[in-house]
Motif scaffolding. Structure first.
Motif, PDB file in Angstrom:
ATOM      1  N   LEU A  43       0.867  -1.174   0.000  1.00  0.00           N
ATOM      2  CA  LEU A  43       0.000   0.000   0.000  1.00  0.00           C
ATOM      3  C   LEU A  43       0.903   1.223   0.000  1.00  0.00           C
ATOM      4  CD1 LEU A  43      -2.768   1.390   0.284  1.00  0.00           C
ATOM      5  CD2 LEU A  43      -2.506   1.172   2.771  1.00  0.00           C
ATOM      6  N   ARG A  44       0.710   2.098  -0.975  1.00  0.00           N
ATOM      7  CA  ARG A  44       1.496   3.335  -1.083  1.00  0.00           C
ATOM      8  C   ARG A  44       0.566   4.512  -0.830  1.00  0.00           C
ATOM      9  NH1 ARG A  44       6.238   5.410  -2.859  1.00  0.00           N
ATOM     10  NH2 ARG A  44       6.200   7.243  -4.208  1.00  0.00           N
ATOM     11  N   ILE A  45       0.789   5.207   0.284  1.00  0.00           N
ATOM     12  CA  ILE A  45      -0.018   6.357   0.682  1.00  0.00           C
ATOM     13  C   ILE A  45       0.768   7.612   0.342  1.00  0.00           C
ATOM     14  CG2 ILE A  45      -1.045   7.573   2.639  1.00  0.00           C
ATOM     15  CD1 ILE A  45      -1.444   4.792   3.961  1.00  0.00           C
ATOM     16  N   VAL A  46       0.214   8.416  -0.562  1.00  0.00           N
ATOM     17  CA  VAL A  46       0.915   9.594  -1.071  1.00  0.00           C
ATOM     18  C   VAL A  46       0.027  10.818  -0.916  1.00  0.00           C
ATOM     19  CG1 VAL A  46       1.951  10.660  -3.113  1.00  0.00           C
ATOM     20  CG2 VAL A  46       2.186   8.197  -2.746  1.00  0.00           C
ATOM     21  N   GLY A  47       0.473  11.790  -0.127  1.00  0.00           N
ATOM     22  CA  GLY A  47      -0.291  13.033   0.002  1.00  0.00           C
ATOM     23  C   GLY A  47       0.067  13.787   1.262  1.00  0.00           C
ATOM     24  N   GLY A  48      -0.263  15.050   1.269  1.00  0.00           N
ATOM     25  CA  GLY A  48       0.007  15.894   2.419  1.00  0.00           C
ATOM     26  C   GLY A  48      -0.802  15.469   3.637  1.00  0.00           C
ATOM     27  N   VAL A  49      -0.294  15.830   4.802  1.00  0.00           N
ATOM     28  CA  VAL A  49      -0.964  15.497   6.051  1.00  0.00           C
ATOM     29  C   VAL A  49      -1.965  16.606   6.368  1.00  0.00           C
ATOM     30  CG1 VAL A  49      -0.654  15.080   8.527  1.00  0.00           C
ATOM     31  CG2 VAL A  49       1.029  14.194   6.874  1.00  0.00           C
ATOM     32  N   GLY A  50      -3.246  16.264   6.320  1.00  0.00           N
ATOM     33  CA  GLY A  50      -4.299  17.220   6.620  1.00  0.00           C
ATOM     34  C   GLY A  50      -4.742  17.165   8.065  1.00  0.00           C
ATOM     35  N   ASP A  51      -4.393  16.073   8.750  1.00  0.00           N
ATOM     36  CA  ASP A  51      -4.756  15.877  10.145  1.00  0.00           C
ATOM     37  C   ASP A  51      -3.610  15.111  10.808  1.00  0.00           C
ATOM     38  OD1 ASP A  51      -5.763  14.633  12.555  1.00  0.00           O
ATOM     39  OD2 ASP A  51      -7.808  14.995  11.846  1.00  0.00           O
ATOM     40  N   GLN A  52      -2.760  15.835  11.511  1.00  0.00           N
ATOM     41  CA  GLN A  52      -1.546  15.246  12.095  1.00  0.00           C
ATOM     42  C   GLN A  52      -1.869  14.112  13.063  1.00  0.00           C
ATOM     43  OE1 GLN A  52       1.611  15.974  11.135  1.00  0.00           O
ATOM     44  NE2 GLN A  52       2.390  14.386  12.505  1.00  0.00           N
ATOM     45  N   GLU A  53      -2.876  14.298  13.899  1.00  0.00           N
ATOM     46  CA  GLU A  53      -3.240  13.258  14.866  1.00  0.00           C
ATOM     47  C   GLU A  53      -3.678  11.977  14.149  1.00  0.00           C
ATOM     48  OE1 GLU A  53      -6.584  12.543  18.336  1.00  0.00           O
ATOM     49  OE2 GLU A  53      -5.903  14.587  17.967  1.00  0.00           O
ATOM     50  N   TYR A  54      -4.489  12.136  13.126  1.00  0.00           N
ATOM     51  CA  TYR A  54      -4.932  10.975  12.352  1.00  0.00           C
ATOM     52  C   TYR A  54      -3.751  10.299  11.667  1.00  0.00           C
ATOM     53  CZ  TYR A  54      -7.288   8.193   8.774  1.00  0.00           C
ATOM     54  OH  TYR A  54      -7.702   7.164   7.965  1.00  0.00           O
ATOM     55  N   TYR A  55      -2.867  11.078  11.069  1.00  0.00           N
ATOM     56  CA  TYR A  55      -1.680  10.515  10.417  1.00  0.00           C
ATOM     57  C   TYR A  55      -0.873   9.675  11.405  1.00  0.00           C
ATOM     58  CZ  TYR A  55       3.064  10.357   8.544  1.00  0.00           C
ATOM     59  OH  TYR A  55       4.304   9.933   8.142  1.00  0.00           O
ATOM     60  N   GLU A  56      -0.681  10.205  12.608  1.00  0.00           N
ATOM     61  CA  GLU A  56       0.071   9.462  13.633  1.00  0.00           C
ATOM     62  C   GLU A  56      -0.654   8.180  14.033  1.00  0.00           C
ATOM     63  OE1 GLU A  56       0.894  12.311  16.734  1.00  0.00           O
ATOM     64  OE2 GLU A  56       2.123  13.544  15.373  1.00  0.00           O
ATOM     65  N   GLU A  57      -1.998   8.228  14.102  1.00  0.00           N
ATOM     66  CA  GLU A  57      -2.777   7.028  14.405  1.00  0.00           C
ATOM     67  C   GLU A  57      -2.597   5.974  13.320  1.00  0.00           C
ATOM     68  OE1 GLU A  57      -6.848   8.250  14.934  1.00  0.00           O
ATOM     69  OE2 GLU A  57      -6.354   9.488  16.686  1.00  0.00           O
ATOM     70  N   VAL A  58      -2.603   6.402  12.068  1.00  0.00           N
ATOM     71  CA  VAL A  58      -2.424   5.457  10.960  1.00  0.00           C
ATOM     72  C   VAL A  58      -1.013   4.859  11.009  1.00  0.00           C
ATOM     73  CG1 VAL A  58      -2.373   5.194   8.439  1.00  0.00           C
ATOM     74  CG2 VAL A  58      -4.183   6.554   9.512  1.00  0.00           C
ATOM     75  N   CYS A  59      -0.007   5.685  11.280  1.00  0.00           N
ATOM     76  CA  CYS A  59       1.371   5.173  11.408  1.00  0.00           C
ATOM     77  C   CYS A  59       1.466   4.169  12.553  1.00  0.00           C
ATOM     78  CB  CYS A  59       2.341   6.325  11.644  1.00  0.00           C
ATOM     79  SG  CYS A  59       2.597   7.369  10.197  1.00  0.00           S
ATOM     80  N   ASP A  60       0.823   4.470  13.682  1.00  0.00           N
ATOM     81  CA  ASP A  60       0.817   3.536  14.815  1.00  0.00           C
ATOM     82  C   ASP A  60       0.130   2.232  14.443  1.00  0.00           C
ATOM     83  OD1 ASP A  60       2.130   5.395  16.372  1.00  0.00           O
ATOM     84  OD2 ASP A  60       0.327   6.050  17.459  1.00  0.00           O
ATOM     85  N   LEU A  61      -0.961   2.314  13.687  1.00  0.00           N
ATOM     86  CA  LEU A  61      -1.672   1.119  13.247  1.00  0.00           C
ATOM     87  C   LEU A  61      -0.781   0.250  12.360  1.00  0.00           C
ATOM     88  CD1 LEU A  61      -4.350  -0.463  13.158  1.00  0.00           C
ATOM     89  CD2 LEU A  61      -5.006   0.965  11.197  1.00  0.00           C
ATOM     90  N   VAL A  62      -0.026   0.878  11.486  1.00  0.00           N
ATOM     91  CA  VAL A  62       0.912   0.134  10.629  1.00  0.00           C
ATOM     92  C   VAL A  62       1.895  -0.642  11.503  1.00  0.00           C
ATOM     93  CG1 VAL A  62       2.808   0.380   8.978  1.00  0.00           C
ATOM     94  CG2 VAL A  62       0.686   1.664   8.637  1.00  0.00           C
ATOM     95  N   GLU A  63       2.419   0.006  12.533  1.00  0.00           N
ATOM     96  CA  GLU A  63       3.355  -0.655  13.453  1.00  0.00           C
ATOM     97  C   GLU A  63       2.675  -1.780  14.222  1.00  0.00           C
ATOM     98  OE1 GLU A  63       6.680  -0.206  13.788  1.00  0.00           O
ATOM     99  OE2 GLU A  63       6.541   1.202  12.104  1.00  0.00           O
ATOM    100  N   GLN A  64       1.488  -1.518  14.755  1.00  0.00           N
ATOM    101  CA  GLN A  64       0.761  -2.524  15.543  1.00  0.00           C
ATOM    102  C   GLN A  64       0.466  -3.774  14.726  1.00  0.00           C
ATOM    103  OE1 GLN A  64      -2.811  -0.620  16.924  1.00  0.00           O
ATOM    104  NE2 GLN A  64      -1.685   0.891  18.134  1.00  0.00           N
TER     105      GLN A  64
END
Length: 195
Positions: A43-64
């Motif tokens: 999965l390639r996610i390409v784009g600016g961060v419009g919601d920093q908290e959400y972006y961090e949640e998605v990154c954490d989910l990838v790790e989990q």
């Protein structure tokens, strides 16, 4: 934008592209969760961060979910020409947006570049896409994974999406809209002359 000189052929996809601003309405978290049901695809996610908290949640989910080797992020604004390169090179785009989305400029670009694209089954997308293969049956990780798997290796399905997107691109091109507008004016003028 109709691109008659651009040719696309069906090809097995080893990457699913999710382009656009990273924010909750776009469904990045569901796309990441879908990846745990798939093998041999990134999965390639390409784009600016419009919601920093959400972006961090998605990154954490990838790790989990232990998917760091299968989920790539380019979390920055992507200039139009770079976005177009991403779309030209993509063999599959997914747009798992929330059901209440109004429309998607990104979907318009995908249609323009004739990229096989899978989208949420919602009224805004139904009003544009007359092809069942473009829709997720349900906006759940497992159903999204199933559709990704079907289309990533289903060259006949990709061919139908590519053909349909080419027809849509031509139908809604500036040239086509201009011709239809002139036809309307001529028809209207002819009816006024009869009065």
């Amino acid at each position: 934008i109709h691109r008659p000189d651009f040719q696309r052929e069906p090809a097995e996809a080893d990457t699913a592209l999710l382009p656009g601003i990273i924010r909750p309405i776009k469904g990045h978290h569901i796309a990441v969760e879908a990846m745990q049901h798939l093998d041999d695809i990134t999965l390639r996610i390409v784009g600016g961060v419009g919601d920093q908290e959400y972006y961090e949640e998605v990154c954490d989910l990838v790790e989990q979910l232990n998917l760091s080797d299968r989920v790539e992020f380019v979390p920055e604004f992507v200039p139009e020409q770079e976005l177009f390169r991403e779309l030209r090179e993509a063999n599959l785009v997914i747009l798992p947006y929330e059901h209440h989305t109004s429309m998607s400029g990104m979907l318009s670009h995908c249609i323009s570049w004739r990229v096989p694209t899978l989208v949420t089954d919602c009224p805004a997308f139904r009003s544009v896409l007359p092809i069942e293969e473009a829709f997720f049956e349900e906006r759940t990780p497992k159903r999204i994974a199933n559709r990704i798997q079907d289309v990533r290796i289903g060259l006949a399905q990709q061919e139908r999406l590519i053909r349909q997107f080419g027809e849509l691109s031509e139908r809604y091109s500036w040239a086509s809209i201009g011709e239809r507008t002139v036809e309307l004016y001529v028809t209207y003028a002819d009816t006024k002359d009869d009065d």
